[in-house]
Design an enzyme around this catalytic site. Structure first.
Site, PDB file in Angstrom:
ATOM      1  N   CYS A  31       3.713  -5.239  -6.494  1.00 26.57           N
ATOM      2  CA  CYS A  31       3.396  -4.510  -5.042  1.00 26.57           C
ATOM      3  C   CYS A  31       3.480  -3.592  -4.599  1.00 26.57           C
ATOM      4  O   CYS A  31       2.681  -2.537  -4.181  1.00 26.57           O
ATOM      5  CB  CYS A  31       3.050  -5.622  -4.286  1.00 26.57           C
ATOM      6  SG  CYS A  31       4.283  -5.543  -2.680  1.00 26.57           S
ATOM      7  N   GLU A  87      -0.528 -10.978   2.029  1.00 25.74           N
ATOM      8  CA  GLU A  87       0.712  -9.741   1.529  1.00 25.74           C
ATOM      9  C   GLU A  87      -0.429  -9.596   0.457  1.00 25.74           C
ATOM     10  O   GLU A  87      -0.169 -10.091  -0.620  1.00 25.74           O
ATOM     11  CB  GLU A  87       2.348  -9.508   1.787  1.00 25.74           C
ATOM     12  CG  GLU A  87       2.818  -9.082   1.422  1.00 25.74           C
ATOM     13  CD  GLU A  87       4.371  -9.077   0.904  1.00 25.74           C
ATOM     14  OE1 GLU A  87       4.144  -8.635  -0.360  1.00 25.74           O
ATOM     15  OE2 GLU A  87       4.950  -9.349   1.631  1.00 25.74           O
TER      16      GLU A  87
END
Length: 486
Positions: free
Chosen positions: A287, A253
């Site tokens: 993020c 990720e």
């Protein structure tokens, strides 16, 4: 006097075998918050030894017992939220709202994991042969290596391995050296106090610059059967290369260059505060933060003025103070990156609407810019700091073209009063997840999450994590006596 954090291996806190430590510095003041054990490769091996030994019993522990431990850990985590607020502020510079979100979402993930302890782990399949039954079963993979970042540490630690524990795996955590307590030791200790057996979770912290060697050693160990890495794309590529050599399945990720698309019918009274949250949460160090606002030309000027005013009204300062909106960036390197990106954008001709490239130590003001040219580094690079750019477009087609003009594909948002048109537009945005009429920051533990392209591969969350952390095995049961009745 500075307190010491030792490694957590096989149910015990112990110093590194070589006795070395590193300084965990507070971004608030730059002072030492903790001295933390700096693991050697021998410590990494000891952690895998412990996890592999515990796997033999934990993988056979009843779902009810696993559920009990996970639910108890969730309750403990939430009951100690005041303590965690202080730790988050001192170690990561996070304000209390971000700390609270981390605690509550991590607890929610633990509860979701608890609910998955009794998920279906197989299926019966018909056979073309009389008296044969085909059984497909999912079994726990083994030892999971979770490499956890500093920016949303409790949330991402729980996402990395809570469901892995629920389905019978054991774990070695390598937390970020920027926040080893929040990214590893806190959740491990909470699980320990909740009754998790010895060796099921282990924490191996590494000193600055020493992580690559220890991580490579961990991935090379054949007993490590899954790797989860959440962090930058550059490091993710290196993790994938190492794991690929050992044929170890990996979930990555990674970073994003996330867009919020604002259509001409969007209600700015509703969405300007949400856009600001998406852009500046945790000082932009998420993020899922919005890097680019892609707005219809008819709304661009109004949005720019209102967002700039909102940004100027945000309070930057001590994260321990209740009214602070943005704390410091994680370290001096992050502050330098912010200055470089915003300064380069200005030199390339971008227009500054709020904030600016200057920092006060590691404290940066929320910054809004427009007219960002493609040659500016900020146009392409993930900012990971409190800066957002505004991009006017003529229509939905141009909005999609700008949103997809990136190697990343993590998350996006589409805002509109016409939900049907917004949903259609969302389908065209290349991202692992798209919010329709919601901020770009947000996910739920039972929903698969992950990115496309340079934002990584694999998925975590709910049933996707069950598949990630188990191996599928098939049994062909041949019954010559016809007892199966199929």
């Amino acid at each position: 006097m500075t307190r010491v954090q030792d490694l957590f291996i096989d149910g015990e806190y112990r110093p590194a075998t070589n006795g070395r430590r590193f300084e965990d510095l507070s971004p608030i003041s730059g002072e030492v918050y903790r001295e933390v054990a700096a693991a050697a490769t021998s410590d990494a091996t000891a952690a895998v030894d412990a996890a592999a030994g515990a796997f033999r019993t934990w993988s056979c522990t009843s779902p009810a017992e696993r559920r009990r431990v996970l639910l108890r850990a969730a309750d403990l985590l939430e009951s100690e939220i005041e303590t965690h607020r202080s730790m988050f502020a001192c170690e990561t510079g996070s304000v209390r709202g971000w700390a609270d979100m981390n605690v509550r979402e991590a607890a929610s993930t633990l509860r979701e994991a608890a609910g998955l302890t009794t998920t279906a782990v197989g299926e019966l399949l018909p056979s073309n042969e009389t008296g044969t039954l085909n059984v497909s079963s999912r079994v726990p993979a083994g030892v999971v290596l979770a490499i956890v970042p500093w920016n949303a540490p409790l949330i991402l630690a729980a996402r990395s391995f809570a469901i892995a524990l629920a389905v019978g795996n054991t774990v070695v955590i390598r937390p970020s050296e920027e926040a080893p307590l929040a990214a590893g030791f806190v959740l491990a200790d909470t699980l320990r106090r909740a009754g998790l057996p010895v060796g099921v979770v282990n924490v191996v912290s590494t000193g600055p610059g020493e992580g690559p060697q220890v991580i490579a050693e961990l991935i090379a160990d054949p007993r490590v059967r899954r790797v989860v890495f959440i962090g930058s794309t550059a490091v993710g590529r290196k993790i994938a290369e190492i794991a690929g050599r050992h044929l170890t399945p990996t979930v990555l990720e990674l970073g994003g260059k996330n867009s919020t698309i604002v259509r001409e019918d969007a209600d700015l009274d509703i969405w300007v505060p949400a856009i600001a949250f998406s852009a500046f949460a945790n000082s932009g160090q998420v993020c899922m933060c919005t890097d680019r606002i892609i707005v219809h030309r008819s709304k661009a000027a109004e949005l720019a003025d209102r967002l700039a005013a909102h940004a100027e009204g945000l309070v930057v300062g001590d994260p321990l103070a209740a009214k602070t909106d943005l704390g410091p960036l994680i370290n001096s390197r992050a502050a330098a990156n912010f200055r470089d990106l915003v300064g380069d954008a200005m030199r390339c001709g971008a227009r500054l609407l709020a904030g600016g490239p200057e920092t006060d130590g590691s404290y940066a003001r929320p910054t809004v810019i427009s007219q960002l040219p493609r040659e500016a580094a900020l146009y392409h690079r993930e900012a990971f700091s409190p800066v957002v750019s505004i991009h006017p477009v003529a229509d939905d087609d141009e909005a999609v073209a700008v949103a997809n003009d990136t190697e990343y594909g993590l998350i996006a948002s589409v805002l509109s009063s016409d939900t049907a048109r917004a949903e259609t537009l969302a389908q065209r945005v290349r991202a692992g997840a798209v919010h329709v009429n919601g901020p770009s920051i947000g996910d739920e533990p039972h929903v698969a999450f992950g990115g496309l392209g340079a934002s990584g591969f694999g998925r975590l969350g709910g049933q996707e994590s069950v598949r990630t952390f188990t191996e599928q095995r098939t049994f062909y049961l041949h019954d010559r006596g016809g007892l199966f009745g199929v």
